[in-house]
Design a protein around this motif. Structure first.
Motif, PDB file in Angstrom:
ATOM      1  N   ASP A   1      -3.687   6.224   5.653  1.00 41.58           N
ATOM      2  CA  ASP A   1      -4.468   5.482   4.671  1.00 41.58           C
ATOM      3  C   ASP A   1      -4.140   3.993   4.711  1.00 41.58           C
TER       4      ASP A   1
ATOM      5  N   SER B   1       2.265   1.830  -3.307  1.00 42.58           N
ATOM      6  CA  SER B   1       1.204   2.227  -4.237  1.00 42.58           C
ATOM      7  C   SER B   1       0.836   3.686  -4.074  1.00 42.58           C
ATOM      8  N   GLY B   2       1.342   4.318  -3.026  1.00 42.35           N
ATOM      9  CA  GLY B   2       1.071   5.735  -2.856  1.00 42.35           C
ATOM     10  C   GLY B   2       0.279   6.083  -1.609  1.00 42.35           C
ATOM     11  N   SER B   3      -0.028   5.083  -0.760  1.00 45.96           N
ATOM     12  CA  SER B   3      -0.814   5.369   0.437  1.00 45.96           C
ATOM     13  C   SER B   3       0.062   5.942   1.544  1.00 45.96           C
ATOM     14  N   ARG B   4      -0.442   6.977   2.218  1.00 44.50           N
ATOM     15  CA  ARG B   4       0.244   7.507   3.393  1.00 44.50           C
ATOM     16  C   ARG B   4      -0.130   6.656   4.601  1.00 44.50           C
TER      17      ARG B   4
ATOM     18  N   ALA C   1       0.835  -1.202   0.000  1.00 46.94           N
ATOM     19  CA  ALA C   1       0.000   0.000   0.000  1.00 46.94           C
ATOM     20  C   ALA C   1       0.871   1.253   0.000  1.00 46.94           C
ATOM     21  N   GLU C   2       1.975   1.198   0.761  1.00 52.55           N
ATOM     22  CA  GLU C   2       2.864   2.361   0.797  1.00 52.55           C
ATOM     23  C   GLU C   2       3.464   2.637  -0.580  1.00 52.55           C
TER      24      GLU C   2
END
Lengths: 355, 560
Positions: free
Chosen positions: B191, B185-188, B182-183
């Motif tokens: 998120d 992929s762009g998630s902070r 997820a990280e």
């Protein structure tokens, strides 16, 4: 698309130095493989580029952006690095359908609905999984999961694609197929890609350049041909394919590319080299098994006795006893010698490394 | 062909089956009597007692209060247990490893003793916290622990460890690659927690909340200590009251017990559903290295929560009991106190049941723990190595007592063993049998989790060598699972020594056990001696826990 520049990168886990001032440039649009045995630091290097680990020193830049530079207090989180990554375990979210897994990178970037739909569809199309969009990851085979992970990594067109041993959980046949597919995908999309593997054959098939690592340092960076034909170190020679390693001495001061070598039992060769040797220097003579030419009956020069014959299917392998040392030789034929035969030994190509 | 009987002779197999049948009878016989009694009010068949549970406003109130209290307690347990688990497993909080001691809280202050301590702390006039308020200038008591709210608070505090242990297990078992994916992929961070960690953990946390609910609704101690003075009754205390009436209203008590059993069974069924059907996280024992979340500005509130929990659950209660036990008057007075050991001396020399109860508790519990472990172990072995309907039914029967609150088992046993053919009431054996019945699942679980880690091939290798089933069990299996069995025995022993719910119904004069003595001292208002006795019990338990820590820790951290 961006060049990835890694300079003097350092990483320690406690007292263990996992990466020792590693520098590497991955040119835009090219695929570089990090190859090496387990524990060599290849995965750590990839995770540092991804931002999943914090570097202890050195810099990483993607394009013009410094993404990691601990000396200046720079450490961009993975989310800000514009990367796509495929994990060894695929790491598909089990509670989301295939579609939602692939859509996630677009959702967190607030992509408009219409564009999101098109992009997800396109990404699933590229990996030929459009018909399985409504499944959960648990309902897919290993190969299909692998493709979903790939689709998720490329869906928003990242600046760099990172792959961490993506094929190691697949069975042998699927693994060989997927190599070509990933290579083709990379060539079509022209994504700058870093690929981690411990499988030499996989690295040879897939890479523009191979970065061979060992003990936290880069042993050699080059094409498959470079690594195989002109290894820099014994480790490279040994890790990439098989090699006979024989201790020897330089007979005279060599030139930039060649040196005359004497080994045990009075055998002499002219070997390729990168190093300039002085007369009397100790060295290692490396001979690939397939570079040995066998002359049945003995011949005039060096000769040896066949000790063992193995047929590998297409290839015959012989173990030769030359008196004070043993050699491995390979021929692309059915066995034409038997144990006990005497053969003459010539080498088409040898390579010398300093001892 | 039955592969499970690899090297068993017919006789060995029959022995195993006989043991399982005995275990089954222990459980099913009293439940049968319970159901029978509930459906024959006044000796005639009928469902009046069940109708009354809902038609009688007083009884219906009890039912509603029980459910309300258990739900609220479970919510408090979630509020404490989930953040504590997160801090222990996923944060960079310093000293976070100490949080795992939270799992030990029920061993140190079980809900019942916690309830007694909180009565000392929060009674309206004499409670230590109210005295502190007075001293600070408050004119009115600010805390009344004898209330619905007081029970909810206390149950919530002491149910939190269950939520903590289960949630920590789930959080530790999530593959970190799922979060890293997820990280990248762009998630902070926020998120990642919301879209990956939370959805994966929710079924496990839900199951943990149900375990807290289940344990809260079947608690007898806290409602008996904190609810009855305020005339608030919950199902367990209501059953106790109905049984204690002259003449006892057996049918009504049995019907209420059946209702409590059904509520427990529903909670267990839901919990099983969540764990087996909805959970994506399988606790594999594989050790993951999770990235620790930097708390930043949340550090202070995080420490606040940890300290507050330690104070409320352990430090304040233990301190209150200790202080109280050393005061001549048996309670703190604002006008002056004198220190004395008279309560300890009283328990030792004058109070007849004092020493006797410790001896009784140790004896009954040692017999009970051994029997429950043997029955559970043989049952677990049989279930693990066999297929077919017999093994499946045996598996269900052995864990059935999990759905049986202590007071329900007590009621059933009372009905079952007070009249022929088996008259045990009035002897120590009814207590021993009640402990075995109530804690049978502990014995089964201790063995089955250990057996799961022993590969079948180890036994097969022994069998191929010509060993009999018994020899294989004795020389191969037993040494391998011995640490788990010792841990299981200790847990059984400690649980039995402090058992209140069935003991309080079933004991007779001369067979007092520790929990009953504590309860009696409290009922008679002898707070000084009660505190002294509780302190002794705490110290003894602590000695056992510390001395055998090595074995007990296997209960909390599955070894590889």
């Amino acid at each position: 698309m961006s060049t990835v520049r890694i300079e003097n990168l350092e990483k320690r886990f406690g007292d263990v130095e996992v990466l020792k001032r590693v520098s590497l440039t991955v040119p835009a649009h090219s695929l570089v493989t990090l190859l090496g045995p387990s524990g060599c630091g290849k995965t750590t290097l990839l995770r540092l580029v991804a931002g999943l680990e914090r570097a202890d020193g050195g810099t990483v830049a993607i394009g013009e952006r410094a993404v990691s530079d601990p000396a200046r207090g720079v450490h961009l989180p993975p989310a800000a690095r514009r990367i796509g990554m495929v994990f060894q375990s695929y790491a598909l979210w089990p509670h989301k359908r295939v579609w939602e897994n692939v859509a996630h990178p677009l959702r967190v970037r607030k992509t408009p609905a219409a564009e999101l739909r098109d992009r997800v569809q396109q990404a699933l199309g590229v990996v030929q999984l459009a018909q399985l969009a409504e499944r959960f990851p648990g309902e897919l085979s290993g190969g299909q999961q692998q493709r979903v992970a790939l689709a998720r990594a490329i869906v928003y067109e990242p600046e760099v694609l990172l792959l961490d041993e993506p094929l190691s959980n697949l069975d042998a046949k699927l693994r060989t197929e997927m190599r070509y597919e990933i290579r083709e995908l990379q060539q079509r999309s022209r994504l700058t890609t870093i690929y981690v593997t411990h499988d030499q054959e996989e690295a040879f098939v897939i890479s523009d350049q191979i970065c061979l690592m060992h003990g936290g340092v880069i042993e050699q960076l080059g094409s498959a041909l470079d690594l195989y034909r002109t290894p820099r170190t014994r480790f490279v020679a040994d890790f990439v394919g098989a090699a006979n390693e024989l201790p020897g001495t330089a007979r005279s001061a060599g030139t930039e590319g060649n040196v005359a070598v004497a080994i045990a039992d009075g055998w002499e060769f002219t070997a390729h080299c990168r190093h300039r040797f002085a007369a009397g220097d100790k060295l290692w003579l490396l001979v690939r098994p397939e570079d040995i030419l066998l002359v049945p009956g003995g011949g005039t020069g060096a000769s040896a006795r066949v000790v063992q014959v193995t047929y590998l299917g297409g290839i015959s392998e012989y173990v030769l006893d030359a008196g004070s040392f043993r050699l491995k030789a390979r021929e692309l034929s059915v066995p034409r010698l038997a144990a006990g035969d005497r053969v003459g030994v010539n080498a088409i190509r040898t390579f010398a490394l300093p001892q | 062909m039955n592969v499970g009987s690899l090297s068993e002779t017919r006789g060995e197999r029959l022995t195993q089956q006989a043991i399982i049948v005995i275990a089954a009878l222990l459980v099913i016989y009293p439940v049968g009597w319970l159901l029978y009694a509930s459906a024959t009010p006044g000796g005639k068949p009928g469902f009046d007692a069940y109708v009354a549970l809902f038609a009688n406003p007083e009884l219906f109130r009890v039912f509603l209060n029980s459910v309300l209290v258990a739900i609220c307690a479970a919510l408090i347990a979630l509020g404490c247990g989930v953040p504590l688990a997160f801090l222990a497993v996923r944060s960079d909080l310093r000293g976070r490893s100490l949080i795992s001691l939270c799992a030990m809280v029920p061993l140190i202050t079980p809900p019942f003793i916690g309830g007694l301590a909180w009565a000392v702390l929060g009674a309206p006039q004499t409670g230590l916290l109210n005295l502190a308020g007075k001293w600070l200038g408050l004119t009115e008591p600010w805390l009344n622990i004898y209330s619905l709210g007081g029970m909810i608070f206390c149950l919530g505090i002491y149910m939190s460890p269950y939520v903590y242990v289960l949630t920590a297990g789930v959080l530790a078992a999530i593959d970190p690659a799922l979060e890293e994916a997820a990280e990248t992929s762009g998630s902070r961070t926020g998120d990642v927690l919301r879209s990956v960690v939370l959805p994966l953990a929710i079924p496990g946390i839900g199951a943990a909340a149900l375990v807290a609910f289940l344990n809260a609704i079947e608690q007898f101690g806290i409602p008996a200590i904190l609810g009855r003075p305020a005339n608030v009754f919950l199902l367990p205390t209501e059953i106790y009251r109905l049984m204690g009436r002259m003449p006892p209203n057996l049918a009504q008590a049995a019907a209420a017990a059946t209702l409590l059993m059904v509520l427990s069974a529903i909670a267990i069924a839901l919990q099983q559903f969540l764990v087996t059907r909805r959970s994506y996280v399988t606790v594999s024992g594989k050790g993951f290295r999770h990235k620790r979340l930097a708390l930043g500005a949340w550090r202070a509130p995080a420490y606040g929560l940890v300290v507050a929990y330690a104070l409320l659950a352990v430090a304040l209660p233990v301190l209150a009991l200790l202080v109280n036990s050393l005061l001549a008057a048996g309670f703190v007075s604002l006008t002056g106190n004198s220190l004395s050991f008279r309560h300890y001396v009283y328990l030792w020399a004058e109070y007849p049941a004092g020493l006797r109860s410790l001896w009784n508790g140790a004896l009954y519990s040692a017999i009970g723990a051994t029997a429950a472990l043997i029955l559970g172990a043989v049952g677990a072995y049989f279930i693990a190595r066999n297929r077919g309907w017999f093994a499946r039914v045996a598996g269900m029967v052995l864990v059935l007592p999990l759905a049986l609150p202590g007071i329900v088992i007590g009621t059933g046993l009372m009905l079952a063993y007070i009249k022929p053919p088996l008259v045990l009431y009035g002897t120590m054996w009814i207590l021993v049998v009640s402990y075995i019945t109530r804690f049978l699942p502990f014995g089964e679980r201790a063995t089955s989790s250990a057996l799961l880690q022993v590969d079948r091939s180890l036994e097969e290798a022994s069998a191929v060598c010509g060993a009999s089933w018994f020899a294989t069990f004795r020389w191969v299996l037993l040494p391998l699972i011995r640490p788990a069995l010792i841990g299981g025995w200790l847990l059984l022993f400690i649980s039995m020594v402090r058992e209140l719910g069935t003991s309080v119904l079933l004991y007779s004069y001369g067979q007092e056990v520790p929990a009953v003595v504590l309860f009696d001292l409290y009922e008679s208002g002898n707070m000084g001696s009660m505190s002294a006795y509780a302190t002794i019990l705490l110290v003894l338990t602590l000695i056992i826990v510390v001395a055998f820590q090595k074995f007990l820790s296997t209960e909390f951290a599955p070894s590889n």
